[in-house]
Write an enzyme that holds these catalytic residues in place. Structure first.
Site, mmCIF file in Angstrom:
data_model
loop_
_atom_site.group_PDB
_atom_site.id
_atom_site.type_symbol
_atom_site.label_atom_id
_atom_site.label_comp_id
_atom_site.label_asym_id
_atom_site.label_seq_id
_atom_site.Cartn_x
_atom_site.Cartn_y
_atom_site.Cartn_z
ATOM 1 N N TYR A 357 0.844 -1.209 0.000
ATOM 2 C CA TYR A 357 0.000 0.000 0.000
ATOM 3 C C TYR A 357 0.878 1.257 0.000
ATOM 4 C CZ TYR A 357 -3.754 3.156 1.635
ATOM 5 O OH TYR A 357 -4.665 4.180 1.772
ATOM 6 N N LYS A 361 1.092 4.233 -2.751
ATOM 7 C CA LYS A 361 0.741 5.627 -2.448
ATOM 8 C C LYS A 361 1.941 6.565 -2.639
ATOM 9 C CE LYS A 361 -3.608 4.943 -1.482
ATOM 10 N NZ LYS A 361 -4.641 5.469 -2.394
#
Ligand code: NAD
Length: 451
Positions: A357, A361
């Site tokens: 993740y 990002k």
């Protein structure tokens, strides 16, 4: 959504008990409500006599109905506050005149008395010139030191207040209104300790009550949570909204689209034909593109499967790049368009169990930074918004102790709301916000995670 401690600490009994026991007392933050017109409701004080004070003064006059003062030479509490008049709602300090180390004391001289006159949820903005715009080493260092000052003041201000620094580039003085309307109003309730850079931009907002009138916006992952709030806020500001989500979310998507007078499109953004289908769904193109759809598949790297890794990279990072490129190639992203990518503070600070993740990002931030110069040639801006802990279904699923830590470990002592992220996106979407590109704005209540 269900922060019981915040509700308790703001109740009559809770306030007394929390005070008596010396527990943290997060304040319920003021947020923008329908029907409000003025960004600042209360007194505002402008200080500093740099080259930005005049431009700031002209704008500030429009933002509040109460008088404000430019102190000449000497600072101090404005007389009306010292005499028991209204509390100060906002402070703006033009620090562009500070070029020598010994002048930095002017920050203390202005803020120390002024802080005593602050009311609830006060807003502080320091205006300055970007350090890279001067060849004078000491002047550059002094302007750079303002970052440390504002971030620390953000941690000290309390009362639900926030503090930001805006570096105003040469020729960008006429773009102060948009940024100040955002930073001095409750629209920036959960934004603090942020540094923004303004560059010259030819576009301006014509009608501040509907700044996005005449613009078409696409929001991915719009059936719920942050995406739904973004769609609502863009529609509130006058945009025609197209809401995209997976086919399973069709009912929620259509319901919201109908309420907002927009339309829903069901596409899995990771499918091979997603770009093609998006072009078909947007025959007249878009002005505002918000890549919000995102997923988490948390595991430590030692236990991370291919499936978890790829799912997160494909939805959060690959799809925004592929879809933006498809719209560009198809000539469907209009000149002076606005692209906003939803990142996360995990992509800045890293997070245990989120290598996939956080990589996705941080990659999204990379897209904003590296695409900005090319897109800028067509007046298109591209920025990332990095939320911290926001109260949504995604965070409701986090185990209790981690959830409480996420909520409290920031200067506001609470989680943000989807609306807080949406307001930042709506500001980036405005015509004048072409002055800001390739940047990351954290909406995290000045979380202790990351810079
Ligand atoms: P959410 O799970 O409530 O909503 C995400 C939406 O994206 C859902 O409607 C989902 O159906 C959609 N989506 C997922 N995969 C898709 C696909 N392949 N194609 C099309 N749509 C798809 O999440 P949220 O909390 O509202 O988060 C929104 C964004 O904000 C995400 O990018 C998330 O990473 C980011 N974010 C959230 C938080 C938080 O605290 N909630 C913090 C930082 C960043």
């Amino acid at each position: 959504m269900n922060d019981r401690y915040l509700a308790f600490a703001n109740s009559n009994t809770g306030r007394r008990l929390v005070g008596a026991l010396g527990l943290p007392a997060p304040l319920r933050l003021e947020r923008w409500m329908a029907g409000r017109t003025r960004p600042v409701e209360g007194a505002l004080l402008l200080g500093g006599q740099g080259e930005l004070a005049e431009a700031a003064s002209a704008v500030l006059n429009k933002l509040t109905d109460q008088n404000f003062v430019v102190e000449e030479g000497r600072f101090g509490l404005p007389r009306w506050t010292a005499e028991g008049g209204p509390k100060l709602k906002a402070l703006v300090f033009d620090a562009s005149q500070l070029t020598r180390f010994e002048q930095l004391i002017e920050l203390r001289d202005f803020f120390q008395p002024a802080l005593k006159g602050l009311g609830r949820c006060p807003k502080v903005v320091v205006l300055a010139r970007a350090p890279e715009s001067t060849r004078d080493l000491v002047a550059a260092s002094v302007q750079r030191s303002l970052e440390g000052f504002t971030r620390s003041l953000g941690k000290e201000i309390r009362r639900g207040g926030n503090v930001q620094l805006v570096y105003v580039g040469e020729g960008a003085e006429d773009q102060l209104e948009g940024v100040l309307r955002f930073l001095l109003s409750p629209k920036s309730a959960y934004v603090s300790g942020q540094v923004l850079r303004l560059a010259a931009c030819a576009e301006k907002v014509r009608d501040w009550t509907r700044p996005l009138a005449g613009k078409r916006a696409l929001v991915t992952g719009a059936s719920r949570g942050i995406g739904a709030a973004i769609a609502e806020t863009l529609a509130r500001d006058g945009a025609e909204v197209v809401l995209l989500d997976v086919p399973q979310a069709q009912d929620a998507l259509d319901g919201l689209a109908a309420r907002l007078g927009g339309r829903g499109v069901t596409i899995d953004i990771t499918s091979d034909d997603a770009g093609e289908r998006l072009l078909e769904a947007l025959p007249d193109g878009v002005d505002i593109l918000v890549h919000n759809a995102g997923i988490t598949r948390d595991k430590t790297l030692a236990k991370m499967s291919d499936e978890f890794w790829n799912a997160v990279i494909n939805v959060n990072l690959r799809a925004p790049q592929v879809l933006t490129q498809a719209l560009l190639d198809g000539g469907k992203l209009h000149d002076n368009g606005r692209v906003v990518l939803i990142a996360s503070i995990s992509g800045i600070a890293g997070n245990l169990g989120q290598t996939n993740y956080a990589a996705s990002k941080a990659g999204v931030i990379g897209l904003a930074q590296h695409w900005a110069p090319t897109l800028g040639q067509r007046g298109i801006s591209i920025n990332a918004v990095a939320p911290g802990f926001i109260e949504t279904q995604m965070t409701a699923a986090i185990p209790f102790t981690l959830r409480e830590a996420g909520r409290r470990m920031n200067s506001m002592g609470q989680g943000g709301l989807p609306q807080d992220v949406a307001e930042a996106v709506a500001w980036f979407a405005q015509p004048g916000s072409g002055a800001v590109t390739g940047q990351v704005l954290r909406v995290c209540g000045q979380s202790l995670l990351g810079a």
